[in-house]
Write an enzyme that holds these catalytic residues in place. Structure first.
Site, PDB file in Angstrom:
ATOM      1  N   SER A 126      40.515 -70.130  47.146  1.00 28.24           N
ATOM      2  CA  SER A 126      40.972 -70.906  48.302  1.00 28.24           C
ATOM      3  C   SER A 126      42.123 -70.189  48.986  1.00 28.24           C
ATOM      4  O   SER A 126      42.895 -69.460  48.337  1.00 28.24           O
ATOM      5  CB  SER A 126      41.447 -72.264  47.790  1.00 28.24           C
ATOM      6  OG  SER A 126      42.198 -72.927  48.778  1.00 28.24           O
ATOM      7  N   TYR A 151      46.801 -77.788  41.390  1.00 27.57           N
ATOM      8  CA  TYR A 151      45.486 -77.352  41.884  1.00 27.57           C
ATOM      9  C   TYR A 151      45.551 -75.913  42.364  1.00 27.57           C
ATOM     10  O   TYR A 151      44.758 -75.059  41.958  1.00 27.57           O
ATOM     11  CB  TYR A 151      45.010 -78.271  43.023  1.00 27.57           C
ATOM     12  CG  TYR A 151      43.954 -77.635  43.891  1.00 27.57           C
ATOM     13  CD1 TYR A 151      42.641 -77.533  43.458  1.00 27.57           C
ATOM     14  CD2 TYR A 151      44.285 -77.090  45.139  1.00 27.57           C
ATOM     15  CE1 TYR A 151      41.687 -76.907  44.241  1.00 27.57           C
ATOM     16  CE2 TYR A 151      43.342 -76.473  45.920  1.00 27.57           C
ATOM     17  CZ  TYR A 151      42.033 -76.381  45.477  1.00 27.57           C
ATOM     18  OH  TYR A 151      41.108 -75.750  46.259  1.00 27.57           O
ATOM     19  N   LYS A 155      43.844 -72.096  40.928  1.00 30.79           N
ATOM     20  CA  LYS A 155      43.092 -71.059  41.658  1.00 30.79           C
ATOM     21  C   LYS A 155      43.738 -69.692  41.444  1.00 30.79           C
ATOM     22  O   LYS A 155      43.042 -68.701  41.205  1.00 30.79           O
ATOM     23  CB  LYS A 155      43.035 -71.400  43.153  1.00 30.79           C
ATOM     24  CG  LYS A 155      42.196 -72.624  43.497  1.00 30.79           C
ATOM     25  CD  LYS A 155      40.710 -72.433  43.178  1.00 30.79           C
ATOM     26  CE  LYS A 155      39.892 -73.679  43.422  1.00 30.79           C
ATOM     27  NZ  LYS A 155      38.534 -73.612  42.858  1.00 30.79           N
TER      28      LYS A 155
HETATM   29  C1  UD1 Z   1      43.682 -78.510  51.026  1.00 31.08           C
HETATM   30  C2  UD1 Z   1      44.017 -77.250  50.292  1.00 31.08           C
HETATM   31  C3  UD1 Z   1      42.804 -76.416  50.073  1.00 31.08           C
HETATM   32  C4  UD1 Z   1      41.784 -77.206  49.328  1.00 31.08           C
HETATM   33  C5  UD1 Z   1      41.450 -78.439  50.111  1.00 31.08           C
HETATM   34  C6  UD1 Z   1      40.467 -79.217  49.286  1.00 31.08           C
HETATM   35  C7  UD1 Z   1      46.214 -76.368  50.648  1.00 31.08           C
HETATM   36  C8  UD1 Z   1      47.098 -75.621  51.576  1.00 31.08           C
HETATM   37  N1  UD1 Z   1      44.975 -76.499  51.073  1.00 31.08           N
HETATM   38  O1  UD1 Z   1      43.387 -78.164  52.357  1.00 31.08           O
HETATM   39  O2  UD1 Z   1      43.104 -75.283  49.325  1.00 31.08           O
HETATM   40  O3  UD1 Z   1      40.656 -76.440  49.084  1.00 31.08           O
HETATM   41  O4  UD1 Z   1      42.645 -79.182  50.369  1.00 31.08           O
HETATM   42  O5  UD1 Z   1      40.644 -80.557  49.252  1.00 31.08           O
HETATM   43  O6  UD1 Z   1      46.598 -76.780  49.595  1.00 31.08           O
HETATM   44  N2  UD1 Z   1      45.168 -84.418  57.881  1.00 31.08           N
HETATM   45  C9  UD1 Z   1      45.556 -85.494  58.643  1.00 31.08           C
HETATM   46  N3  UD1 Z   1      45.086 -86.733  58.302  1.00 31.08           N
HETATM   47  C10 UD1 Z   1      44.240 -86.942  57.248  1.00 31.08           C
HETATM   48  C11 UD1 Z   1      43.830 -85.824  56.469  1.00 31.08           C
HETATM   49  C12 UD1 Z   1      44.330 -84.568  56.810  1.00 31.08           C
HETATM   50  O7  UD1 Z   1      46.317 -85.357  59.603  1.00 31.08           O
HETATM   51  O8  UD1 Z   1      43.878 -88.090  56.994  1.00 31.08           O
HETATM   52  C13 UD1 Z   1      45.650 -83.061  58.232  1.00 31.08           C
HETATM   53  C14 UD1 Z   1      46.477 -82.425  57.134  1.00 31.08           C
HETATM   54  O9  UD1 Z   1      47.823 -82.784  57.268  1.00 31.08           O
HETATM   55  C15 UD1 Z   1      46.225 -80.944  57.386  1.00 31.08           C
HETATM   56  C16 UD1 Z   1      44.813 -80.904  57.971  1.00 31.08           C
HETATM   57  O10 UD1 Z   1      44.538 -82.231  58.422  1.00 31.08           O
HETATM   58  O11 UD1 Z   1      47.129 -80.480  58.343  1.00 31.08           O
HETATM   59  C17 UD1 Z   1      43.767 -80.503  56.966  1.00 31.08           C
HETATM   60  O12 UD1 Z   1      43.915 -81.302  55.795  1.00 31.08           O
HETATM   61  P1  UD1 Z   1      42.823 -81.313  54.615  1.00 31.08           P
HETATM   62  O13 UD1 Z   1      41.467 -81.522  55.178  1.00 31.08           O
HETATM   63  O14 UD1 Z   1      43.298 -82.262  53.580  1.00 31.08           O
HETATM   64  O15 UD1 Z   1      42.823 -79.833  54.037  1.00 31.08           O
HETATM   65  P2  UD1 Z   1      44.051 -78.910  53.575  1.00 31.08           P
HETATM   66  O16 UD1 Z   1      45.190 -79.706  53.119  1.00 31.08           O
HETATM   67  O17 UD1 Z   1      44.271 -77.908  54.646  1.00 31.08           O
END
Ligand code: UD1
Length: 343
Positions: A126, A151, A155
């Site tokens: 990842s 987590y 990795k």
């Molecule tokens: C994270 C992990 C990634 C992992 C993945 C799997 C990190 C940096 N990344 O990705 O390695 O494989 O989870 O689950 O640790 N967001 C919102 N509202 C929501 C959900 C998300 O605003 O309800 C935003 C988050 O703040 C983020 C973006 O959307 O900025 C993506 O979030 P998400 O889909 O959870 O993935 P990551 O956190 O990038």
């Protein structure tokens, strides 16, 4: 008969899309999954797309004895190892569960490979291993920073375990794939992401809000140092991602690896903000999304996107799907789940 590939975690989100691509490329697939975060119903979707039902065994990769029996029964040519726990927040609450699941599973597989003459393993890593990048896009030579969560640490440690084992002279090859943010679903809408409970990830939360299962999406922060203040990610289509695994298996088993361990970023090379992605969803679904800005989520990276040149040039792989088609596929999948009464 095609070469036989063990796909651990093959009923999961990325695993199931990869099984489809493997079968369509002529590989014979054996799936193991403990079904802790997926359902065996996924096998029906895979079978409808490919016309072939993969072999499935409900097993936990951390169970060394059961895995030994599985390797004894099948003559695997290669492995793609997806099976792992993947929720960042949960890993902070249950670190030992994460270390046990994610580390013991890989160690078991690596121990069995030389014993049963299995030549290569593709490992699901990842972009989380990079932490907060000093600069974007980020390439594979970037410094690996201390992990932000158990987590993420699993990795990093798993990558090191593979490197150390190969450098000890083990007769295996490995390709480590560092995924950015996989989203979307198979265009047939037969398989897709199926989070159990309240989604933690952005796109399933968006589509569930769009269809009315969730009232409102919370956008975590609009005060980041980015053009619109929301976080930036590299959203990669899951079918594009799945295809990179088939290319990797072809490469390793065809003796074309240039080094015993190769590492590739899998991303589009373009960053998109959370608010921009919401706009794309509104365009392709034709409806406004109910969302509100809330405070930042702990542990979130501000911005990260891939430099995918190595995968483009060495693997000959490139992300092809547009973000519009990808979001449309996620929406179609969500609608299909509703039609089927799944959620
Ligand atoms: C994270 C992990 C990634 C992992 C993945 C799997 C990190 C940096 N990344 O990705 O390695 O494989 O989870 O689950 O640790 N967001 C919102 N509202 C929501 C959900 C998300 O605003 O309800 C935003 C988050 O703040 C983020 C973006 O959307 O900025 C993506 O979030 P998400 O889909 O959870 O993935 P990551 O956190 O990038």
């Amino acid at each position: 008969m095609g070469k036989k590939i063990l796909v651990t975690g093959g009923t999961g989100y990325i695993g199931s899309h990869t099984v489809v691509e493997l079968q369509q490329a002529g590989y014979e697939v054996v799936i193991v999954d403990n079904l802790s975060n997926s359902s065996a119903d996924v096998l029906e979707g895979i079978t409808r797309i490919t016309g072939k039902r993969p072999i499935f065994d409900k097993l936990d990769c951390a169970d060394a004895e059961a895995m030994n029996a599985l390797f004894k029964k099948h003559n695997f040519d290669g492995i793609i190892h997806f099976a792992a726990s993947k929720a960042v927040g949960e890993s902070v609450q249950k670190p030992l569960m994460y270390y046990r699941n994610n580390l013991v599973s890989l160690i078991n597989l690596l121990e069995l490979m030389p014993k049963y003459n299995v030549k290569g393993i593709v490992f699901s890593s990842s972009c989380t291993v990079y932490g907060e990048p000093d600069a974007n896009p980020i390439d594979e030579n970037a410094l690996i920073k201390p992990a932000e969560s158990p987590y993420g640490n699993t990795k990093q440690i798993n990558e090191e375990i593979i490197q150390d084992f190969v450098h000890s002279g083990a007769p295996i090859k490995s390709i480590i794939l560092r995924y950015f943010n996989p989203i979307g679903a198979h265009p047939s809408a037969e398989i897709g992401e199926l989070p159990i409970g309240v989604p933690q990830n952005l796109v399933p939360y968006i589509t569930q809000t769009g269809i009315g299962i969730r009232k409102q999406l919370s956008v975590f922060g609009d005060d980041y140092n980015t053009p619109d203040g929301s976080c930036i990610r590299d959203f990669i289509n899951v079918v594009d991602l799945a295809k990179a695994h088939v290319i990797s298996i072809d490469r390793m088993l065809g003796g074309k690896s240039e080094q015993p361990v190769e590492i590739f970023n899998l991303g589009t090379g373009t960053g998109l903000s959370v608010l921009e992605l919401i706009k794309v969803f509104e365009e392709v679904s034709g409806k406004p999304l109910n969302y509100k800005i809330v405070s930042r989520r702990e542990g979130d990276i501000e911005q990260i996107w891939a430099q995918p040149d190595r995968a483009n040039n060495v693997l000959g792989w490139k992300a092809k799907e547009t973000i519009e088609d990808t979001m449309a596929s996620a929406w179609k999948w969500q609608q299909r789940l509703k039609e089927k009464g799944v959620m």
